[in-house]
Design an enzyme around this catalytic site. Structure first.
Site, PDB file in Angstrom:
ATOM      1  CB  SER A 118      -0.848   0.058   1.267  1.00 19.59           C
ATOM      2  OG  SER A 118      -1.558  -1.109   1.452  1.00 19.59           O
ATOM      3  CG  HIS A 139      -2.200  -0.657  -4.330  1.00 22.82           C
ATOM      4  ND1 HIS A 139      -2.373   0.679  -4.030  1.00 22.82           N
ATOM      5  CD2 HIS A 139      -2.632  -1.336  -3.237  1.00 22.82           C
ATOM      6  CE1 HIS A 139      -2.888   0.791  -2.829  1.00 22.82           C
ATOM      7  NE2 HIS A 139      -3.067  -0.414  -2.326  1.00 22.82           N
ATOM      8  CD  GLU A 151      -2.190   3.583  -6.793  1.00 20.64           C
ATOM      9  OE1 GLU A 151      -2.234   2.950  -5.719  1.00 20.64           O
ATOM     10  OE2 GLU A 151      -2.086   4.818  -6.826  1.00 20.64           O
ATOM     11  CG  ASN A 189      -3.116   4.295   0.446  1.00 22.54           C
ATOM     12  OD1 ASN A 189      -4.267   4.361   0.880  1.00 22.54           O
ATOM     13  ND2 ASN A 189      -2.535   3.149   0.176  1.00 22.54           N
TER      14      ASN A 189
HETATM   15  N1  LIG Z   1      -5.936  -5.030   3.638  1.00 22.31           N
HETATM   16  C1  LIG Z   1      -6.108  -4.092   2.735  1.00 22.31           C
HETATM   17  O1  LIG Z   1      -7.159  -3.432   2.663  1.00 22.31           O
HETATM   18  C2  LIG Z   1      -5.016  -3.812   1.723  1.00 22.31           C
HETATM   19  C3  LIG Z   1      -5.362  -3.117   0.561  1.00 22.31           C
HETATM   20  C4  LIG Z   1      -4.373  -2.920  -0.412  1.00 22.31           C
HETATM   21  C5  LIG Z   1      -3.077  -3.381  -0.189  1.00 22.31           C
HETATM   22  N2  LIG Z   1      -2.769  -4.043   0.975  1.00 22.31           N
HETATM   23  C6  LIG Z   1      -1.399  -4.544   1.138  1.00 22.31           C
HETATM   24  O2  LIG Z   1      -1.407  -5.946   0.907  1.00 22.31           O
HETATM   25  C7  LIG Z   1      -0.405  -6.579   1.693  1.00 22.31           C
HETATM   26  C8  LIG Z   1      -1.050  -7.664   2.540  1.00 22.31           C
HETATM   27  O3  LIG Z   1      -2.002  -7.070   3.379  1.00 22.31           O
HETATM   28  P1  LIG Z   1      -3.139  -7.952   4.086  1.00 22.31           P
HETATM   29  O4  LIG Z   1      -4.142  -6.974   4.593  1.00 22.31           O
HETATM   30  O5  LIG Z   1      -3.568  -9.060   3.194  1.00 22.31           O
HETATM   31  O6  LIG Z   1      -2.307  -8.545   5.313  1.00 22.31           O
HETATM   32  P2  LIG Z   1      -2.658  -9.814   6.237  1.00 22.31           P
HETATM   33  O7  LIG Z   1      -2.049  -9.539   7.553  1.00 22.31           O
HETATM   34  O8  LIG Z   1      -4.123 -10.126   6.151  1.00 22.31           O
HETATM   35  O9  LIG Z   1      -1.885 -11.020   5.511  1.00 22.31           O
HETATM   36  C9  LIG Z   1      -0.489 -11.075   5.407  1.00 22.31           C
HETATM   37  C10 LIG Z   1      -0.097 -12.540   5.255  1.00 22.31           C
HETATM   38  O10 LIG Z   1       1.303 -12.582   4.965  1.00 22.31           O
HETATM   39  C11 LIG Z   1       1.805 -13.744   5.582  1.00 22.31           C
HETATM   40  N3  LIG Z   1       3.270 -13.662   5.671  1.00 22.31           N
HETATM   41  C12 LIG Z   1       4.023 -12.976   6.562  1.00 22.31           C
HETATM   42  N4  LIG Z   1       5.333 -13.184   6.313  1.00 22.31           N
HETATM   43  C13 LIG Z   1       5.404 -14.004   5.226  1.00 22.31           C
HETATM   44  C14 LIG Z   1       6.479 -14.589   4.497  1.00 22.31           C
HETATM   45  N5  LIG Z   1       7.742 -14.371   4.823  1.00 22.31           N
HETATM   46  N6  LIG Z   1       6.185 -15.404   3.461  1.00 22.31           N
HETATM   47  C15 LIG Z   1       4.895 -15.653   3.120  1.00 22.31           C
HETATM   48  N7  LIG Z   1       3.823 -15.122   3.783  1.00 22.31           N
HETATM   49  C16 LIG Z   1       4.094 -14.320   4.826  1.00 22.31           C
HETATM   50  C17 LIG Z   1       1.105 -13.793   6.928  1.00 22.31           C
HETATM   51  O11 LIG Z   1       1.156 -15.088   7.514  1.00 22.31           O
HETATM   52  C18 LIG Z   1      -0.328 -13.377   6.515  1.00 22.31           C
HETATM   53  O12 LIG Z   1      -1.117 -14.513   6.186  1.00 22.31           O
HETATM   54  C19 LIG Z   1       0.286  -5.468   2.477  1.00 22.31           C
HETATM   55  O13 LIG Z   1       1.425  -5.044   1.776  1.00 22.31           O
HETATM   56  C20 LIG Z   1      -0.779  -4.368   2.506  1.00 22.31           C
HETATM   57  O14 LIG Z   1      -0.220  -3.075   2.633  1.00 22.31           O
HETATM   58  C21 LIG Z   1      -3.710  -4.269   1.923  1.00 22.31           C
END
Ligand SMILES: NC(=O)c1ccc[n+]([C@@H]2O[C@H](COP(=O)([O-])OP(=O)(O)OC[C@H]3O[C@@H](n4cnc5c(N)ncnc54)[C@H](O)[C@@H]3O)[C@@H](O)[C@H]2O)c1
Length: 296
Positions: A118, A139, A151, A189
């Site tokens: 993000s 994104h 994005e 963002n």
């Molecule tokens: N949640 C949102 O609304 C949103 C929107 C757009 C972008 N993002 C981005 O997407 C990404 C993920 O966010 P999320 O909300 O899904 O997070 P989340 O916490 O729901 O999931 C993250 C996952 O990554 C796993 N993980 C951690 N270390 C790891 C590794 N070394 N190898 C493999 N897996 C690993 C964790 O076990 C977890 O299941 C982030 O970069 C976030 O900024 C999130």
């Protein structure tokens, strides 16, 4: 491209795996925790059931999509024949840099490395690899199967052909790609977070209450959700960390997070995920109830 690896099976990773698998791609879903992989497959199944109930997907399409997904707990194993990796692990710079180093070692030479971050610099992640020209931001928005936008963020070194490939691929997923450059917060963002921060300042300064602020923005600006409810949905800790990226990246005090946001994060009032933010969330209830501290 047909073989896709998705790193991280959390909120975004399961959605990204869902849309690729639905469009016929072969997906390797990778997470360090087997429990997250099991949960992700269950969530994908439930989300398909929702699409079936709406009539947008058939039972056969669900079966075929689920058959396109394999799960792994090892990055090296999961990416070994990938043509594209989409990294969607936890938003933490050190973790992402370490994952990009591993990907550079384990993924085939021409494999494109995309990140769903993000707010973390694409250029910085690219610099951790020996293939910065093949690194790009992809994104997706939450919930991925529903939201149309991708994005696409060009890092400093991203090759134009790679951007074109990712644009075409996003269209194959039924998404609308939008290409931007790699500066703090990208576009989404950079514009959204100052609006959320300003909404929190408006509350903090007593200009209006939670419901009034959200109602003005919903009914006055035709936003589907008010900024305070949206902040709860995104997670107040996530909003705070993105504002810090903007503040550090531009060195401009206009991005300084509102002290009320900082306090709420320290108090672990993180929004939907902790059960309380600007609103209180009770499992099974869809009613929007303003949190006790903000009631008049
Ligand atoms: N949640 C949102 O609304 C949103 C929107 C757009 C972008 N993002 C981005 O997407 C990404 C993920 O966010 P999320 O909300 O899904 O997070 P989340 O916490 O729901 O999931 C993250 C996952 O990554 C796993 N993980 C951690 N270390 C790891 C590794 N070394 N190898 C493999 N897996 C690993 C964790 O076990 C977890 O299941 C982030 O970069 C976030 O900024 C999130």
């Amino acid at each position: 491209m047909n073989k896709i690896a998705v790193i991280g099976a959390g909120t975004m990773g399961n959605g990204i795996a869902h849309v690729f698998a639905q469009s016929g791609f072969s997906v390797a879903l990778i997470d360090v925790q087997q429990a997250q992989l099991d949960k992700a497959l269950a969530t994908i199944g439930k989300n398909f059931d929702r699409q079936i109930a709406k009539g947008s997907v058939s039972e056969e399409q669900k079966t075929s999509a689920l058959g396109n997904i394999r799960t792994f707990t090892s990055i090296a194993e999961g990416v070994k024949d990938a043509e594209l990796v989409v990294e969607a692990a936890t938003e933490n710079i050190d973790l992402k840099l370490s994952i990009f180093r591993q990907l550079d070692e384990a993924a085939p030479r021409g494999c494109v490395l995309a990140t769903n971050t993000s707010s973390i610099s694409i250029t910085r992640m690219a610099a951790a690899t020996n293939r910065p020209e093949l690194v790009i931001g992809m994104h997706f928005m939450n919930p991925v199967p529903v939201m149309k936008l991708v994005e696409i963020i060009n890092g400093y070194a991203t090759k134009p052909e790679i951007t074109e490939t990712i644009v075409d691929l996003s269209r194959k997923l039924g998404k609308v790609p939008c290409v931007v450059n790699d500066y703090p917060g990208f576009v989404a963002n950079r514009i959204l977070m100052p609006m959320i921060n300003e909404a929190i300042y408006t509350l903090y300064e007593g200009v209006a209450g939670v419901e009034e602020i959200d109602t003005v923005m919903k009914l006055g600006m035709a936003h589907p959700m008010g900024p305070l409810q949206l902040a709860d949905f995104i997670g107040l800790d996530v909003c705070l960390s993105i504002l810090r990226v903007l503040q550090d990246g531009f060195g401009n005090p206009k991005y300084a997070p509102c002290p009320l946001l900082v306090n709420m994060v320290m108090a672990k009032k993180l929004g939907v995920k902790s059960g309380e933010g600007f609103y209180t969330y009770t499992p099974g209830s869809k009613e929007l109830v303003v949190s006790a501290g903000f009631r008049k």
